[in-house]
Enzyme design. Structure first.
Site, PDB file in Angstrom:
ATOM      1  N   LYS A 111       0.809  -1.218   0.000  1.00 20.42           N
ATOM      2  CA  LYS A 111       0.000   0.000   0.000  1.00 20.42           C
ATOM      3  C   LYS A 111       0.845   1.271   0.000  1.00 20.42           C
ATOM      4  O   LYS A 111       0.432   2.286  -0.552  1.00 20.42           O
ATOM      5  CB  LYS A 111      -0.959   0.016   1.204  1.00 20.42           C
ATOM      6  CG  LYS A 111      -2.103  -0.980   1.029  1.00 20.42           C
ATOM      7  CD  LYS A 111      -3.225  -0.739   2.011  1.00 20.42           C
ATOM      8  CE  LYS A 111      -4.364  -1.697   1.772  1.00 20.42           C
ATOM      9  NZ  LYS A 111      -5.278  -1.784   2.904  1.00 20.42           N
ATOM     10  N   LYS A 192      -5.545 -11.523  -5.052  1.00 22.93           N
ATOM     11  CA  LYS A 192      -6.766 -11.804  -4.275  1.00 22.93           C
ATOM     12  C   LYS A 192      -7.909 -10.863  -4.678  1.00 22.93           C
ATOM     13  O   LYS A 192      -7.664  -9.730  -5.109  1.00 22.93           O
ATOM     14  CB  LYS A 192      -6.475 -11.746  -2.775  1.00 22.93           C
ATOM     15  CG  LYS A 192      -6.318 -10.359  -2.232  1.00 22.93           C
ATOM     16  CD  LYS A 192      -6.390 -10.315  -0.707  1.00 22.93           C
ATOM     17  CE  LYS A 192      -6.320  -8.871  -0.270  1.00 22.93           C
ATOM     18  NZ  LYS A 192      -6.471  -8.568   1.086  1.00 22.93           N
ATOM     19  N   LYS A 195     -11.651  -5.263  -2.480  1.00 26.03           N
ATOM     20  CA  LYS A 195     -12.743  -4.292  -2.486  1.00 26.03           C
ATOM     21  C   LYS A 195     -12.404  -3.111  -3.383  1.00 26.03           C
ATOM     22  O   LYS A 195     -13.285  -2.436  -3.875  1.00 26.03           O
ATOM     23  CB  LYS A 195     -12.947  -3.733  -1.069  1.00 26.03           C
ATOM     24  CG  LYS A 195     -13.462  -4.728  -0.054  1.00 26.03           C
ATOM     25  CD  LYS A 195     -13.424  -4.056   1.334  1.00 26.03           C
ATOM     26  CE  LYS A 195     -13.634  -5.030   2.459  1.00 26.03           C
ATOM     27  NZ  LYS A 195     -13.130  -4.543   3.748  1.00 26.03           N
TER      28      LYS A 195
END
Ligand code: TYM
Length: 326
Positions: A111, A192, A195
């Site tokens: 991130k 993966k 969202k």
């Protein structure tokens, strides 16, 4: 009876990975354990959030918790920022953790992308998560296996403090489901399901309508050999769809493979659309009934009160061990 704790970030687009990896386990565990389920809003502000959307997302996750079958009579359901103990314990744990171990967290590396202007909260995120877990003397943490590293650092910090100050915390265990422990993205089955991915067809959100679900599944990446067989290495796309099929239907992967022997991906995908829709539509019906009810707010207020009562005891115990306060 074991104490169970887990949480979900209110960042929108709660998807079938969240459901199969976490929420479904939450429901299974509530009958024979003392369960505490949190909407971890303070974790979500480690990246910028629009306040109005954040508030909406908090209530969406709370309503989804109830819609999938969590029962406030059996489980404590609350919003993290309503219980001050999370932030308080987080600081104490931060003073007993190392910048080195936090730098090794893969989620931080992904991130922050090495940026010097990444928020400090993104770096200390695992500590807040450790505080969530340790605050409630948790035995078991049901999560998807993308959270493994976070559970490990929680255990390390708890053990470190126990060694230094005497037994202060229970050492928690992660609980990962085999099928569904990691649901992969539909357009790129090597990463993966997430969202925040840009392509909405990379995921199936719990609130997607049936047409969108159909489109996403029919578009899902597979391979060219046309054989419905589980082989994560060589056939990650079809293996992911088999995982999803099995987790929703309860049929073993072996039996699904047999069922589709000699039948192509088209038929398999069509059936998967029905399997997913059959599981998701009752959740959506429940969600619509609960989402705007006054009862939802009452449940969250009551949950925060009960969580606070447990949290205050832990904070008192920890402060005593550390010689903090009077
Ligand atoms: P979050 O909000 O990203 O995800 C919520 C839960 O869903 C699981 N999950 C998945 N499982 C299978 N396949 C996927 N593709 C997938 N994507 C997400 C996650 O593993 C998680 O269980 N850090 C946590 C929230 C948290 C927490 C906690 C969890 C904060 N404090 C304390 C447990 C205990 C997170 O970001 O989850």
């Amino acid at each position: 009876m074991k104490r169970v704790f887990s949480g979900v970030q209110p960042t929108g687009n709660i998807h079938i990975g969240n459901y199969l990896g976490a929420l479904k386990q939450f429901v299974e565990l509530q009958d024979s354990n003392e369960c505490i389920y949190c909407i971890v809003d303070m974790h979500s502000i480690t990246v910028p959030q629009d306040p109005k959307i954040l508030r909406k997302n908090i209530l969406d996750v709370a309503a989804l918790y109830l819609a999938v079958g969590l029962d406030p009579k059996k489980s404590i359901i609350f919003v993290q920022s309503d219980v001050p103990g999370h932030a308080e314990l987080s600081w104490i744990l931060m003073c007993n953790s190392y910048t080195g171990e936090l730098s090794r967290m893969t989620q931080f590396k992904q991130k922050s992308k090495g940026s010097e202007s990444a928020p400090t909260g993104l770096f200390t995120y695992p500590i807040l998560m450790a505080a969530d877990i340790l605050l409630y003397d948790t035995d078991v943490v049901p999560v998807g296996n993308d959270q493994k590293q976070h559970i490990e650092i929680t255990r390390d910090i708890a053990e470190r403090i126990n060694n230094k100050y005497g037994k202060t915390f229970i050492i928690p265990d992660g609980r990962f489901l085999k099928a569904g422990a990691r649901i992969m993205s539909l357009d790129d089955p090597t990463s993966k399901m997430s969202k925040s991915a840009e392509n909405i067809h990379s995921r199936i959100s719990l609130l997607d309508d049936s047409n969108k679900i159909k489109k996403s599944i029919m578009k899902a990446t597979t391979d060219s050999d046309g054989i419905v067989r589980f082989d994560i290495e060589n056939k990650p796309g079809i293996s992911n769809l088999l995982n999803i099929y099995s987790a929703f239907s309860g049929i073993s992967i072996n039996d699904i493979e047999k069922k589709y022997e000699g039948i192509g991906y088209g038929e398999f995908k069509k059936d998967l659309v029905s399997v997913v829709n059959d599981s998701i539509s009752p959740i959506q019906k429940n969600f619509n009934e609960i989402r705007n009810s006054k009862e939802l707010l009452d449940i969250l207020r009551d949950g925060a009160e009960r969580a606070n009562a447990i949290s205050e005891k832990t904070i008192k115990r920890v402060k005593d061990k550390f010689g903090l306060g009077l």
